[in-house]
Design a protein around this motif. Sequence first.
Motif, PDB file in Angstrom:
ATOM      1  N   PHE A 118      25.193  -2.714  21.498  1.00 42.61           N
ATOM      2  CA  PHE A 118      26.419  -1.923  21.424  1.00 42.61           C
ATOM      3  C   PHE A 118      27.629  -2.744  20.954  1.00 42.61           C
ATOM      4  O   PHE A 118      28.699  -2.175  20.709  1.00 42.61           O
ATOM      5  N   GLU A 165      29.999  -1.233  13.446  1.00 39.52           N
ATOM      6  CA  GLU A 165      29.622   0.170  13.331  1.00 39.52           C
ATOM      7  C   GLU A 165      28.508   0.424  12.321  1.00 39.52           C
ATOM      8  O   GLU A 165      27.530   1.122  12.636  1.00 39.52           O
ATOM      9  N   PHE A 168      25.250  -0.986  13.596  1.00 36.27           N
ATOM     10  CA  PHE A 168      24.794  -0.193  14.742  1.00 36.27           C
ATOM     11  C   PHE A 168      24.123   1.098  14.267  1.00 36.27           C
ATOM     12  O   PHE A 168      23.037   1.455  14.744  1.00 36.27           O
ATOM     13  N   ASN A 225      23.220   7.488  22.718  1.00 31.52           N
ATOM     14  CA  ASN A 225      23.615   6.169  22.220  1.00 31.52           C
ATOM     15  C   ASN A 225      24.836   6.285  21.314  1.00 31.52           C
ATOM     16  O   ASN A 225      25.748   5.449  21.375  1.00 31.52           O
ATOM     17  N   LEU A 226      24.866   7.325  20.496  1.00 31.10           N
ATOM     18  CA  LEU A 226      26.036   7.552  19.646  1.00 31.10           C
ATOM     19  C   LEU A 226      27.291   7.788  20.488  1.00 31.10           C
ATOM     20  O   LEU A 226      28.356   7.229  20.218  1.00 31.10           O
ATOM     21  N   TYR A 264      28.732   4.608  22.105  1.00 31.71           N
ATOM     22  CA  TYR A 264      29.076   3.453  21.269  1.00 31.71           C
ATOM     23  C   TYR A 264      30.559   3.080  21.328  1.00 31.71           C
ATOM     24  O   TYR A 264      30.901   1.916  21.555  1.00 31.71           O
ATOM     25  N   GLU A 265      31.432   4.022  21.147  1.00 30.95           N
ATOM     26  CA  GLU A 265      32.867   3.700  21.078  1.00 30.95           C
ATOM     27  C   GLU A 265      33.351   2.993  22.342  1.00 30.95           C
ATOM     28  O   GLU A 265      33.985   1.932  22.272  1.00 30.95           O
ATOM     29  N   TYR A 284      31.523   1.542  24.802  1.00 30.63           N
ATOM     30  CA  TYR A 284      30.802   0.298  25.075  1.00 30.63           C
ATOM     31  C   TYR A 284      31.256  -0.823  24.143  1.00 30.63           C
ATOM     32  O   TYR A 284      31.451  -1.954  24.567  1.00 30.63           O
ATOM     33  N   TYR A 285      31.442  -0.484  22.862  1.00 30.27           N
ATOM     34  CA  TYR A 285      31.877  -1.505  21.901  1.00 30.27           C
ATOM     35  C   TYR A 285      33.243  -2.060  22.306  1.00 30.27           C
ATOM     36  O   TYR A 285      33.463  -3.276  22.299  1.00 30.27           O
TER      37      TYR A 285
END
Length: 461
Positions: free
Chosen positions: A135, A139, A142, A181-182, A185-186, A188-189
Motif C-alpha cells: 500500500f 499509484e 499499485f 484494496n482500492l 489505498y488512499e 493507507y498510502y
Amino acid sequence: MKKLILLCIACVAFFSCKKEKPVKDYLILSGNIENFKKRNITLEGFNFTKKIKFDKKTGSFSDTVKIDRDGYYTLMLNKKPINLYLTDTVDVKLSTDYKKILKAKFKGTSADIQNYFLLKKKAWNEHIANPNKFFALEEDVFLEKIDEYKDALTELSIANNLPTEFLKSEVKNIHYEYLRNLSNYEGYYGALTGNADFKVSEDFPDPLKDFNYSSGDDYVNSYSYRKMLGVQIKKISQEKNKEGEDYYLTYLETVQTEVNDTIAKNDLLYKNAKDGITYTDNLKEFRDKFMAYSTNKNHKKEISNTYNILKTTAKGQPAPKFKDFKNYNGGNTSLDDLLGKGKYLYIDVWATWCAYCKREIPLLKKLKEEYHGKNIEFVSISVDANDDYDKWKQTIVDREMTGIQLFSGKELADLEWAQKFLIKGLPKFIIIDPDGNIVNPNAPVPSQGERLINIFDELKI
C-alpha cells in the motif's frame, strides 16, 4: 392361498415398521496437526464460532459440526488461519504441520475447494506478501500490481475444476477483495508514507461505483464486502451526524435508510447496538428505534434485556453504591463518603493496562487544576485485579496522578458496581450530582474538551 396372503401382509408390516434411517444433518471435521501444542482450535464463520478440542498426545482432532448455512469458514490454529468452504453434510479431513501450513492436505469430496484456498494463499504471498510495502507503492505501480493479483486469482479459480456454484461465489469474492484494496489505498498510502494530504488521481478507479448496499448473499459470503459496507455505513453516519448529536442513533437511522437486505441490516444494527446502547445519550429512543428497525427476535430480546439493566443507571437515577475501595492516601472509601458535600463527582473508571486511559491522565490532571476549589471532585477508580495493587500505586507516582485515587481490587467483569453500568470499554467517565444521582452515565472524556466544559457550564460548576 390364505397363508400366502397372510405372509405378504406380514412382510409389508415388517418393512413398514422398520425405522427410517435418520437424515444426516451434520459434517465431521477432523484431522492431524504436527507440532501443534494448544488444547483447542476454533472454527469461525459468519456469526458462527465453535471450539474444537485438540488431543496433543495423538496430534489429532475430530468433532461433529452443525452449520446454519453452507459457506466460507476459517479454522484458527492458534493465530494461523486455514480457510475452508463447508457444506452441511460433507465431511472434511485435514492433515498438516503447524510449521508448514501451506503444505496442508485435505481428504473428502470437497478437497478440491479446500486445496484451492491454499493455492490462493500462495498467490497472495507471491503478489502482495507485505501489505505495508504494497500500500506504500506509488499509484501507478499499485494499480498495476493489484490488477495482476486479481487476474492471477481469477485464472486460479477457473483452472481448478471448482463446483459451479462455489466458483460463482468465489469470482465475486475476488472482485470484492479487489474493490476493498482500492478503497483502502488512499488512507493507507497516506498513513504509511506520512503524507496525510495524499489524494488519489482523478483517473483512479472508483471502488464504490455501482456498489450494492443490500446484497445478503455477498454480506454472508464475502468478508471484503462486509468490511466495505461497514466502512461506508460508518462514513455516511459520520457525515450525517451534526455536532452535538447522538452518533449511535444516527448510525441506526443510516442503516435503516441505506440497507434494504434483511440479513445485512439486522447484522449491522445488532453489532452497533451491542456496544452503542451503552454509549448513547438517548437510551429509550435508541432502544425504541432498534426494536422498530430490527426483525431478528434474538437480537431484539438481547438488546431489550440490556436496556432493562441500563435504565437503572440512566440520567436521573440514583447512582449504584461502591463500598470500601482502597484509597491511595490511606484507608478505604465508599461512594457515601464522597456525597453530601455539595460537590459533583467526575468519576474516571480506568486500569493500568489501558493505553487510552493513560492518554487522558495529563488532560484530567490539567482539568482538575482548572477547577480547583469549584464544586466538583475528581475521582479515579482502578479496575485492576487485586494482584496489581503495587503496579497501581506505582502508576500514580510515575504519572503524577491527582484527585481521589481509589483501587477496586477487581477486574471490570468481576466488579458488580461497574457491571451495573455495563461498561464495554475503558476509560469510562461518569458524572454524579451532589445528592448521588446520575447526571451523565457516558460523560465526555477530558480530550473532548469543549463538549465536557459545556456540560460543566450547564451544571454551574
